[in-house]
Scaffold this active site. Structure first.
Site, PDB file in Angstrom:
ATOM      1  N   ASN A  74    -161.205  36.836  45.833  1.00  0.00           N
ATOM      2  CA  ASN A  74    -160.458  35.568  45.343  1.00  0.00           C
ATOM      3  C   ASN A  74    -161.379  34.420  45.546  1.00  0.00           C
ATOM      4  OD1 ASN A  74    -157.866  36.546  45.290  1.00  0.00           O
ATOM      5  ND2 ASN A  74    -157.715  36.483  47.408  1.00  0.00           N
ATOM      6  N   HIS A  75    -161.164  33.293  44.630  1.00  0.00           N
ATOM      7  CA  HIS A  75    -162.009  32.340  44.449  1.00  0.00           C
ATOM      8  C   HIS A  75    -161.957  31.505  45.701  1.00  0.00           C
ATOM      9  CE1 HIS A  75    -163.094  32.135  40.133  1.00  0.00           C
ATOM     10  NE2 HIS A  75    -162.349  32.960  40.210  1.00  0.00           N
ATOM     11  N   PRO A  76    -162.943  30.943  46.481  1.00  0.00           N
ATOM     12  CA  PRO A  76    -162.749  30.181  47.650  1.00  0.00           C
ATOM     13  C   PRO A  76    -161.859  29.012  47.389  1.00  0.00           C
ATOM     14  CG  PRO A  76    -164.675  29.668  46.786  1.00  0.00           C
ATOM     15  CD  PRO A  76    -164.197  30.651  45.992  1.00  0.00           C
ATOM     16  N   THR A  77    -160.754  28.797  48.291  1.00  0.00           N
ATOM     17  CA  THR A  77    -159.781  27.673  48.131  1.00  0.00           C
ATOM     18  C   THR A  77    -160.136  26.658  49.151  1.00  0.00           C
ATOM     19  OG1 THR A  77    -158.219  28.769  49.614  1.00  0.00           O
ATOM     20  CG2 THR A  77    -157.986  29.214  47.126  1.00  0.00           C
ATOM     21  N   THR A  82    -163.338  25.566  43.525  1.00  0.00           N
ATOM     22  CA  THR A  82    -163.146  27.051  43.442  1.00  0.00           C
ATOM     23  C   THR A  82    -164.097  27.788  42.584  1.00  0.00           C
ATOM     24  OG1 THR A  82    -161.386  26.618  41.880  1.00  0.00           O
ATOM     25  CG2 THR A  82    -160.745  26.736  44.219  1.00  0.00           C
TER      26      THR A  82
END
Length: 207
Positions: A74-77, A82
């Site tokens: 997942n993209h970093p939130t 992101t």
């Protein structure tokens, strides 16, 4: 110019190798070396570094639709952005790629239907599982489970537990295509309508 020529040659070579993706050892070696994707014999549909990204381990006799894809991270939130610049070195922001999600293991004889998506929460799809078309897989999948929906849920098992155990004990997926053909010719019911008794008898003869 030299770089463009090399790129064109590589694309042409891959195109030719993919025509024998069922059994090409050269194609498997290329994806293992360049993309950390290790694919067992007779599996297909996973030789695409953009749809099915490594690190990934795929067993034998897997059928993966050309529209299926995996998203191992997942993209970093919780970061300021992101954008993948924070974990992919190709953007020039960081020096080393960051492992965002670990590897995905797809065991033998898995069928992944069209437009199915395997998300980062799933790290293993068990042997003999079926992922229905359009499914969004968010967690690990049991062996011989039939999954469907968004998020994907088990709708049934392919086999009763005793039959599934007999299939596991048979280790039929270790057969070559030639050996499988011979078995189909000699014992078609064993393949197309397996039973515990028939599998146990055949497994005993193989031992």
């Amino acid at each position: 110019m030299i770089g463009l020529i090399k790129s064109a040659v590589r694309r042409a070579r891959l195109y030719l190798l993919r025509r024998r993706q069922f059994d090409s050892l050269a194609l498997r070696a290329y994806f293992r070396r360049h993309h950390d994707v290790d694919v067992g014999l007779y599996s297909y549909g996973c030789f695409d570094q953009w749809r099915m990204r490594g690190p990934m381990r795929v067993g034998r006799y897997c059928s993966i639709a050309v529209t299926a894809r995996s998203a191992l991270a997942n993209h970093p939130t919780d970061a300021i952005t992101t954008h993948p610049a924070l974990y992919g070195r190709s953007f020039g922001v960081i020096d080393v790629d960051v492992d965002m999600g670990g590897s995905l293991v797809i065991e033998d004889d898995v069928w992944v239907g069209h437009n199915a998506i395997i998300l980062a929460g799933c790290k293993r799809i068990g042997r003999g599982a079926v992922i229905g078309a359009g499914s969004i897989v968010t967690r690990d999948v049991e062996r011989y489970a039939v999954m469907a929906g968004n998020p994907a849920r088990k709708i049934r098992d392919r086999f009763e537990p005793e039959l599934a155990e007999a299939i596991e004990a048979s280790r039929w997926w270790e057969l070559s295509l030639g050996e499988l053909r011979t078995l189909v010719e000699r014992q078609p019911d064993l393949i197309f309508h397996p039973s515990v008794e028939a599998l146990q008898a055949w497994t005993g003869r193989r031992a």
